[in-house]
Scaffold this active site. Sequence first.
Site, PDB file in Angstrom:
ATOM      1  N   ASP A   1       0.853  -1.189   0.000  1.00  0.00           N
ATOM      2  CA  ASP A   1       0.000   0.000   0.000  1.00  0.00           C
ATOM      3  C   ASP A   1       0.887   1.237   0.000  1.00  0.00           C
ATOM      4  OD1 ASP A   1      -1.779   2.061   0.489  1.00  0.00           O
ATOM      5  OD2 ASP A   1      -2.911   0.983   2.027  1.00  0.00           O
ATOM      6  N   HIS A   2       0.865   1.980  -1.103  1.00  0.00           N
ATOM      7  CA  HIS A   2       1.779   3.112  -1.248  1.00  0.00           C
ATOM      8  C   HIS A   2       1.385   4.303  -0.374  1.00  0.00           C
ATOM      9  CE1 HIS A   2       5.296   4.659  -2.891  1.00  0.00           C
ATOM     10  NE2 HIS A   2       5.013   4.705  -4.176  1.00  0.00           N
ATOM     11  N   ARG A   3       0.233   4.237   0.301  1.00  0.00           N
ATOM     12  CA  ARG A   3      -0.115   5.318   1.222  1.00  0.00           C
ATOM     13  C   ARG A   3       0.788   5.315   2.442  1.00  0.00           C
ATOM     14  NH1 ARG A   3      -6.385   4.138   2.172  1.00  0.00           N
ATOM     15  NH2 ARG A   3      -5.459   2.064   2.420  1.00  0.00           N
TER      16      ARG A   3
END
Length: 484
Positions: A454-456
Amino acid sequence: MTNASVREFKMPDVGEGLTEAEILKWYVQPGDTVTDGQVVCEVETAKAAVELPIPYDGVVRSLHFPEGTTVDVGTSIIAVEVAGGAAPAQEAAPAPAAEPEQPAEQPAARQPVLVGYGVATSSTRRRPRKQAQDPAARQAASAVQSELNGHGAAPAAPATPPAAPAAPVAPAAPAQRPLAKPPVRKLAKDLGVDLATVTPTGPDGVVTREDVHAAVAAAQTPQQTAPAARPAAPAVSAPADRPAAPASYDSGRETRIPVKGVRKATAAAMVGSAFTAPHVTEFVTVDVTRTMKLVEELKQDKEFAGLRVNPLLLIAKALLVAIRRNPDINASWDEAAQEIVVKHYVNLGIAAATPRGLIVPNIKDAHAKALPELAASLGELVSTAREGKTSPSAMQGGTVTITNVGVFGVDTGTPILNPGESAILAVGAIKPQPWVHKGKVKPRQVTTLALSFDHRLVDGELGSKVLADVAAILEQPKRLITWA
């Protein structure tokens, strides 16, 4: 009856937050005698198949639903005639009309049952839908709602003579904005449907996609029967053809399979994950020849007697060590609080393909297990999943997942995150390939790993470090000792 009463056994919440379950099999029939704790049926929820015991003694009077029926939690599924006592409170005569408002102020507590925790009282109270009796007020409310939904001004209706000064009540209409998720609102906007005119069927009065399509079909019916009543709306005419699609279904050449149970939950979870968490996937190809040799040695070790030792065991251990070296990868995103929640424990999920669909049970506190304990937990998890006996609790609380697509002969893939997790590792097939080893090209055991994250909350550096650490351990398994 004077010495007997009928008790209604309701579909319990066999997991946390489940709303429905499908009745797979009845173990009793009307007229059978049942005892407290006896299993009367098997149901399949969105997470697993569960057997339901009856909580009292008696004789089965009736089964309310046949096998294969999906029933909402809290709905009575079987009636049992019990000896002695008065009828249950829910079967008493209805109270006067003014009294039902009192229990609404004090919700009833969750009733304990033998399976799960009973039916949960919804924390969300459905807003009352006011019925505007004055046509002018109804027209004004519809116009305001159309503006809120982005439809522009609603078409002017034929003027009606003002009947009473009740029209000033119309400004209160914005408070009655229909409940609907953003995708449903967009669908309604695309189809030209005013959500204020749609009858909701979802939980707590939420408008669903099916409600919108039903409104389109209903709006099209008057146009077909009385075309002179009003001009046809081009925005609605095209989607209105959709309900006729099943007519072209060829039963001799096609098979339609209802989407329900585990497969339905998996589909919803994967769509939600794919369009909520920004996925990034990285790949690495690694020589695992030494790892394969270690697997063969461990099979001869007396500490692993009776345990299943395979490459997945060492891959799981390698991932756990990589997480210890990079703990921020083991986290989740809290959208409501706008916080990153770092987990100081690892519940390792293992994706498992079952006849009912994909499930992801997890090994609780996998980080604290020694290699033999991890092997035992893996073996139990896999065998339980294949038998369809995985419990709902075993599929809750996962923090990171491994999916082994290599067992199907696939080199690798781009796995989708399990909802609530930040990373998933895909393991490809292990094959002999030409590899440069000590300056010479030799046949070596090689595999490809893919890590989606998850690039968040996981940037490229962190994700790359984790994947590189897993690969380094599998290339040199002695790092399990030096890094652990």
